[in-house]
Design a protein around this motif. Structure first.
Motif, PDB file in Angstrom:
ATOM      1  N   GLY A 105      -4.278   4.744  14.520  1.00 59.18           N
ATOM      2  CA  GLY A 105      -5.197   5.424  14.084  1.00 59.18           C
ATOM      3  C   GLY A 105      -4.847   6.624  13.517  1.00 59.18           C
ATOM      4  N   LEU A 106      -3.992   6.984  12.266  1.00 55.61           N
ATOM      5  CA  LEU A 106      -3.448   7.994  11.540  1.00 55.61           C
ATOM      6  C   LEU A 106      -3.433   7.968  10.054  1.00 55.61           C
ATOM      7  CD1 LEU A 106       0.309   8.377  13.041  1.00 55.61           C
ATOM      8  CD2 LEU A 106      -1.901   9.252  13.439  1.00 55.61           C
ATOM      9  N   GLY A 107      -4.531   6.833  10.113  1.00 52.97           N
ATOM     10  CA  GLY A 107      -5.505   6.782   8.464  1.00 52.97           C
ATOM     11  C   GLY A 107      -5.203   5.247   7.981  1.00 52.97           C
ATOM     12  N   ASP A 108      -5.937   5.048   7.051  1.00 54.20           N
ATOM     13  CA  ASP A 108      -6.183   4.065   5.890  1.00 54.20           C
ATOM     14  C   ASP A 108      -5.089   3.563   5.223  1.00 54.20           C
ATOM     15  OD1 ASP A 108      -7.624   1.223   5.547  1.00 54.20           O
ATOM     16  OD2 ASP A 108      -9.021   2.529   3.872  1.00 54.20           O
ATOM     17  N   PHE A 109      -4.528   2.316   5.180  1.00 52.53           N
ATOM     18  CA  PHE A 109      -3.200   2.111   4.537  1.00 52.53           C
ATOM     19  C   PHE A 109      -3.356   1.482   4.101  1.00 52.53           C
ATOM     20  CE2 PHE A 109      -1.143   5.346   8.056  1.00 52.53           C
ATOM     21  CZ  PHE A 109      -1.085   6.280   7.186  1.00 52.53           C
ATOM     22  N   ASP A 110      -2.787   1.241   2.223  1.00 53.00           N
ATOM     23  CA  ASP A 110      -2.569  -0.375   1.666  1.00 53.00           C
ATOM     24  C   ASP A 110      -1.649  -1.196   1.919  1.00 53.00           C
ATOM     25  OD1 ASP A 110      -3.591  -1.639   0.017  1.00 53.00           O
ATOM     26  OD2 ASP A 110      -3.498  -0.719  -2.155  1.00 53.00           O
ATOM     27  N   THR A 111      -1.680  -2.238   2.742  1.00 52.57           N
ATOM     28  CA  THR A 111      -0.304  -2.718   3.456  1.00 52.57           C
ATOM     29  C   THR A 111       0.045  -4.020   1.819  1.00 52.57           C
ATOM     30  OG1 THR A 111      -1.850  -3.579   4.866  1.00 52.57           O
ATOM     31  CG2 THR A 111      -0.752  -1.276   5.491  1.00 52.57           C
ATOM     32  N   ASN A 112      -1.486  -4.192   0.797  1.00 49.18           N
ATOM     33  CA  ASN A 112      -0.717  -4.939   0.683  1.00 49.18           C
ATOM     34  C   ASN A 112      -0.011  -4.754  -0.428  1.00 49.18           C
ATOM     35  OD1 ASN A 112      -2.824  -7.077   1.786  1.00 49.18           O
ATOM     36  ND2 ASN A 112      -4.645  -6.097   0.277  1.00 49.18           N
ATOM     37  N   ALA A 113       0.927  -5.912  -0.690  1.00 52.39           N
ATOM     38  CA  ALA A 113       2.208  -5.935  -2.013  1.00 52.39           C
ATOM     39  C   ALA A 113       1.894  -5.320  -3.356  1.00 52.39           C
ATOM     40  CB  ALA A 113       2.824  -6.993  -1.268  1.00 52.39           C
ATOM     41  N   HIS A 114       1.095  -6.042  -3.412  1.00 50.03           N
ATOM     42  CA  HIS A 114       0.599  -5.996  -5.104  1.00 50.03           C
ATOM     43  C   HIS A 114       1.572  -6.768  -6.068  1.00 50.03           C
ATOM     44  CE1 HIS A 114      -3.203  -4.201  -3.791  1.00 50.03           C
ATOM     45  NE2 HIS A 114      -2.863  -3.695  -3.471  1.00 50.03           N
ATOM     46  N   TRP A 115       1.694  -7.405  -5.929  1.00 51.34           N
ATOM     47  CA  TRP A 115       3.622  -7.812  -6.258  1.00 51.34           C
ATOM     48  C   TRP A 115       3.280  -8.057  -7.767  1.00 51.34           C
ATOM     49  CZ3 TRP A 115       7.918  -6.938  -4.315  1.00 51.34           C
ATOM     50  CH2 TRP A 115       7.549  -6.928  -2.968  1.00 51.34           C
ATOM     51  N   ALA A 116       2.120  -8.729  -8.785  1.00 47.51           N
ATOM     52  CA  ALA A 116       2.095  -8.768 -10.572  1.00 47.51           C
ATOM     53  C   ALA A 116       1.545  -7.519 -10.575  1.00 47.51           C
ATOM     54  CB  ALA A 116       1.066  -9.501 -10.344  1.00 47.51           C
ATOM     55  N   ARG A 117       0.943  -5.931 -10.125  1.00 47.59           N
ATOM     56  CA  ARG A 117       1.120  -5.324 -10.040  1.00 47.59           C
ATOM     57  C   ARG A 117       2.770  -4.341 -10.794  1.00 47.59           C
ATOM     58  NH1 ARG A 117      -2.602  -0.467  -7.542  1.00 47.59           N
ATOM     59  NH2 ARG A 117      -1.203  -1.354  -5.672  1.00 47.59           N
ATOM     60  N   PHE A 118       3.354  -4.406  -9.050  1.00 47.49           N
ATOM     61  CA  PHE A 118       4.476  -4.147  -9.380  1.00 47.49           C
ATOM     62  C   PHE A 118       5.566  -4.182 -10.129  1.00 47.49           C
ATOM     63  CE2 PHE A 118       9.059  -4.135  -7.757  1.00 47.49           C
ATOM     64  CZ  PHE A 118       9.805  -3.415  -7.204  1.00 47.49           C
ATOM     65  N   PHE A 119       5.450  -6.320 -10.511  1.00 49.98           N
ATOM     66  CA  PHE A 119       6.436  -6.398 -11.760  1.00 49.98           C
ATOM     67  C   PHE A 119       5.664  -5.871 -13.221  1.00 49.98           C
ATOM     68  CE2 PHE A 119       7.968  -9.248  -7.954  1.00 49.98           C
ATOM     69  CZ  PHE A 119       9.643  -8.993  -8.360  1.00 49.98           C
ATOM     70  N   ARG A 120       3.989  -6.162 -13.048  1.00 52.58           N
ATOM     71  CA  ARG A 120       4.134  -5.575 -14.907  1.00 52.58           C
ATOM     72  C   ARG A 120       4.163  -4.021 -14.859  1.00 52.58           C
ATOM     73  NH1 ARG A 120      -0.945  -8.053 -13.057  1.00 52.58           N
ATOM     74  NH2 ARG A 120      -1.060  -5.665 -12.369  1.00 52.58           N
ATOM     75  N   ARG A 121       4.421  -3.062 -13.684  1.00 49.01           N
ATOM     76  CA  ARG A 121       4.883  -1.963 -14.243  1.00 49.01           C
ATOM     77  C   ARG A 121       6.281  -2.158 -14.439  1.00 49.01           C
ATOM     78  NH1 ARG A 121       1.777   1.522  -9.937  1.00 49.01           N
ATOM     79  NH2 ARG A 121      -0.237   1.342 -10.775  1.00 49.01           N
ATOM     80  N   LEU A 122       7.020  -3.045 -14.082  1.00 49.95           N
ATOM     81  CA  LEU A 122       8.338  -2.926 -14.499  1.00 49.95           C
ATOM     82  C   LEU A 122       9.460  -3.639 -15.725  1.00 49.95           C
ATOM     83  CD1 LEU A 122      10.027  -3.256 -11.014  1.00 49.95           C
ATOM     84  CD2 LEU A 122      10.379  -1.799 -11.985  1.00 49.95           C
ATOM     85  N   GLU A 123       7.834  -4.538 -15.774  1.00 54.29           N
ATOM     86  CA  GLU A 123       8.431  -4.888 -17.184  1.00 54.29           C
ATOM     87  C   GLU A 123       8.985  -4.251 -18.534  1.00 54.29           C
ATOM     88  OE1 GLU A 123       6.036  -7.994 -20.571  1.00 54.29           O
ATOM     89  OE2 GLU A 123       4.619  -7.706 -18.726  1.00 54.29           O
ATOM     90  N   PRO A 124       8.239  -3.297 -18.946  1.00 51.17           N
ATOM     91  CA  PRO A 124       9.109  -2.760 -19.970  1.00 51.17           C
ATOM     92  C   PRO A 124      10.764  -2.187 -19.615  1.00 51.17           C
ATOM     93  CG  PRO A 124       6.672  -1.365 -19.704  1.00 51.17           C
ATOM     94  CD  PRO A 124       6.831  -2.386 -18.325  1.00 51.17           C
TER      95      PRO A 124
END
Length: 161
Positions: free
Chosen positions: A57-76
């Protein structure tokens, strides 16, 4: 003019002699580095520990990995690495080509004793005699002149066993 090192070299900071400002500086730098580390890994902490923290009960956390967004940010950065590796490969190929081409050239002719003697500040006869010896010691005097003697007569060689 050169400075002389202190008598006790290297200077050591002993625990009993550590200044208070040094302790506070080390503490502050360590704390700052841990905070920067935690900020950099905030998403990773949320990804790994968010599920457990939500259950507590310490908060609402986004625990999805979002790998596509992660690798899109690393592409440059990926393309930057590819470009730097291509430049490194091109520089390596150019250097190997230059070395290979320079090895194909004929070596320059050796200097004749009459041409080399003035550079060594020696007589031509002494230079020719030094070239004929197999194992010599060359002494360079403060005025730039060279003195050649056989190694066994040198005082700088190791003593016979």
């Amino acid at each position: 003019m050169s400075r002389r090192p202190p008598e006790s070299w290297p200077p050591l900071i002993v625990v009993s002699d550590k200044p208070r400002w040094l302790v506070w500086r080390d503490f502050g730098l360590t704390l700052a580095m841990w905070l920067i580390f935690a900020i950099m890994l905030g998403t990773a902490f949320e990804l790994f520990f968010g599920h457990y923290l939500e259950r507590l009960g310490l908060g609402d956390f986004d625990t999805n990995a979002h790998w596509a967004r992660f690798f899109r940010r690393l592409e440059p950065y990926f393309w930057l690495i590819v470009m730097l590796l291509a430049l490194l490969g091109a520089a390596t190929a150019a250097a190997l080509h230059r070395v290979r081409r320079s090895l194909l050239l004929t070596p320059p002719p050796p200097l004749q004793p009459a041409e080399e003697a003035p550079h060594a500040r020696m007589d031509v006869a002494a230079l020719v005699a030094a070239r004929e010896q197999r194992d010599v010691v060359v002494h360079v005097e403060p005025d730039g002149t060279h003195r050649v003697e056989p190694r066994h007569a040198s005082t700088s060689s190791s003593p016979p066993s």
